[in-house]
Design an enzyme around this catalytic site. Structure first.
Site, mmCIF file in Angstrom:
data_model
loop_
_atom_site.group_PDB
_atom_site.id
_atom_site.type_symbol
_atom_site.label_atom_id
_atom_site.label_comp_id
_atom_site.label_asym_id
_atom_site.label_seq_id
_atom_site.Cartn_x
_atom_site.Cartn_y
_atom_site.Cartn_z
ATOM 1 C CG HIS A 192 -2.784 -2.138 -1.396
ATOM 2 N ND1 HIS A 192 -1.517 -1.823 -1.084
ATOM 3 C CD2 HIS A 192 -3.131 -3.286 -1.358
ATOM 4 C CE1 HIS A 192 -1.555 -3.039 -1.045
ATOM 5 N NE2 HIS A 192 -2.494 -3.872 -1.058
ATOM 6 C CG HIS A 208 -4.590 -6.232 0.280
ATOM 7 N ND1 HIS A 208 -4.164 -6.083 -1.141
ATOM 8 C CD2 HIS A 208 -6.058 -7.014 0.148
ATOM 9 C CE1 HIS A 208 -5.154 -7.209 -2.396
ATOM 10 N NE2 HIS A 208 -6.183 -7.565 -1.215
ATOM 11 C CG ASP A 226 0.426 -7.770 2.491
ATOM 12 O OD1 ASP A 226 -0.807 -7.691 1.984
ATOM 13 O OD2 ASP A 226 1.251 -7.940 1.349
ATOM 14 C CG HIS A 227 0.777 -3.430 1.558
ATOM 15 N ND1 HIS A 227 1.871 -2.978 1.119
ATOM 16 C CD2 HIS A 227 0.266 -4.795 1.360
ATOM 17 C CE1 HIS A 227 2.327 -3.951 -0.445
ATOM 18 N NE2 HIS A 227 1.844 -4.965 -0.129
ATOM 19 C CG HIS A 234 -3.306 -4.697 -6.062
ATOM 20 N ND1 HIS A 234 -2.785 -5.706 -5.996
ATOM 21 C CD2 HIS A 234 -3.329 -4.537 -4.343
ATOM 22 C CE1 HIS A 234 -2.580 -6.547 -5.378
ATOM 23 N NE2 HIS A 234 -2.791 -6.549 -4.147
ATOM 24 C CG ASP A 265 1.014 -4.919 -3.239
ATOM 25 O OD1 ASP A 265 2.209 -5.172 -3.119
ATOM 26 O OD2 ASP A 265 -0.110 -6.329 -2.519
ATOM 27 C CG HIS A 309 5.121 -6.478 -1.970
ATOM 28 N ND1 HIS A 309 4.571 -8.282 -2.500
ATOM 29 C CD2 HIS A 309 4.443 -6.512 -0.760
ATOM 30 C CE1 HIS A 309 3.018 -7.407 -2.508
ATOM 31 N NE2 HIS A 309 3.138 -7.407 -1.553
#
Lengths: 297, 297
Positions: free
Chosen positions: A60, A62, A64-65, A138, A206, A264
């Protein structure tokens, strides 16, 4: 097959843990699952050249990914990359990718194929393996992935020797599942070959607990699963749509996987081993991922 | 005033060197010059909390100088940031910034003020310091910066004691440059105070040799200057619009700076100390920056 954990933190990195990224190596395939900020340097630290990457699977969008994606592409672009880099991700991936290219001065000197996965199921398949995705739950569109090696017919070396069948085209045919005639006798493939099951790894990064998690991980050799929080912060996990170590273990348990690897982790956990301990109350075979940890599958 | 080098590599990071970023701390101001990928983690490694940052000065929008920006902003956003974060950069900065926000799911929970610097000169000034920019010559719009502390009138403690002037409002007035009357005598500020010159630091990141480099660095206490290549790769420096260690030293020499610190090294140099040695042939007071090096100014 090998897994290399390049980052095991959640939203914010710590001294010990970078943002999310996992490299799955299978033959000449180097598949990157997520690409948090700093991934290209983590690859360097691990001794893996960035241009080795063949596919990138985005869970996804976000930060941090995915924030390591532009830098990684730039570094690949500066190499003599002659492959077509395949990037897969959830709905919206093409749009995000276009904005990335506009946000920075970026020379794309190689071919990138971006594909949005619209439906649950297998989206990539070749002779050796297939990759499947399922939509998880999520705060934004988020996919779980499963890499499955195909079953392969292998030679029973002793049996072949006993029958005196030499290495070469006859054994090749038997390995393809066909019968052959050798010294006037019909030899069936079952006599000198056996089917070796393929290995499979599921990646759940996530999400809150949902049936797709269990479906995706069903009977997998390894389930790599987020475990952002410990059990006592279940309210936070629900608020931010994440899993606790307990929930990760429950998924592993229900899906009957052989090994659970949790990752994570919230930066609040100095030593996430306590999360693995929590998970082991519900699923014994739990490992705690660390940056640069490698697992042979 | 203190400089903290957070990344000293050029386009590609190495195991030892991250992408470009320098933190200038002056009182409560924490000014970040460029923000390459991984800067937020470098700050963490150096023990600096990201939300301490007050201003960000962007030299230009090549990835190795800005790819850490979205992650840093996200981390600041997750804190209780009550200041207004000021971001300054060259022409195009507002557009790039808007695309960054579209490229990732990003919650902006604090106020960011983005300003494009259109003209050479001072663009920020307060009681204590001013910041100036000059357009340099790179492949894309690129600014050099200079931070100049203002001169301050300081008390000559011995002289004040000799005259018997007590600590308090009288000394305060003298320090403001005003004369006062003490025990029937007129006291001039020059008698008990002196002017302490302010320190200045110039930052030249990514350019070819140009007159603006020399102008920006003129008489600076410290010149932080890129030195991507060594002398024998001058053709590459010209092709990619970068400086060699020799050129950096020549700028320092012509600008009459007190100290040159070279940075932004090509990953080909395992030990960039050899670049500092080269520079010292032309400017003696040359230091080679390293990740996490701190310099008191």
């Amino acid at each position: 097959m090998e897994l290399l954990f390049l980052g095991t933190s959640s939203m914010v990195p710590t001294k010990e843990r970078n943002h999310s990224a996992i490299l799955l190596t299978y033959g000449a395939e180097n598949i990157l699952l997520d690409c948090g900020e700093g991934t290209q340097r983590q690859l360097k630290m691990a001794g893996v050249a960035s241009p080795k990457i063949t596919k990138i699977l985005i869970s996804h969008w976000h930060g941090d990914h995915v924030l390591g994606l532009p830098g990684l592409l730039q570094t690949i672009s500066a190499s003599e990359y002659s492959k077509i880099l395949e990037i897969y991700g959830p709905r919206g991936t093409k749009k995000h990718f276009e904005y990335i290219k506009k946000a920075f001065f970026f020379e794309e000197k190689f071919e990138v194929k971006v594909r949005e996965i619209e439906e649950d199921g297998i989206f990539f398949e070749n002779e050796d393996f297939c990759i499947e995705a399922k939509l998880l739950e999520h705060t934004v569109p988020c996919l779980g992935y499963r890499f499955s090696e195909k079953a392969k017919r292998k030679i029973k070396v002793d049996a072949a020797k006993k029958l005196g069948i030499p290495q070469g085209p006859l054994l090749g045919k038997l390995q393809e599942g066909k019968s052959v005639t050798w010294k006037g006798k019909k030899i069936m493939p079952e006599q000198v070959t056996y089917e070796k099951e393929g290995k499979s790894v599921a990646f759940i990064l996530d999400t809150v607990m949902c049936e797709s998690c269990v479906g995706l991980a069903k009977d997998a050799d390894i389930l790599v699963c987020e475990a952002t929080y410990s059990e006592e912060l279940e309210h936070k996990a629900e608020e931010y749509k994440h899993l606790t170590a307990k929930s990760a273990a429950m998924i592993a348990n229900r899906a009957n996987v052989k090994q659970l690897v949790i990752t994570h982790f919230s930066p609040r956990y100095k030593n996430p081993e306590k999360l693995a301990e929590e998970a082991r109350n519900y699923f014994d075979k739990t490992l705690c991922a660390k940056d640069f940890m490698r697992i042979r599958v």
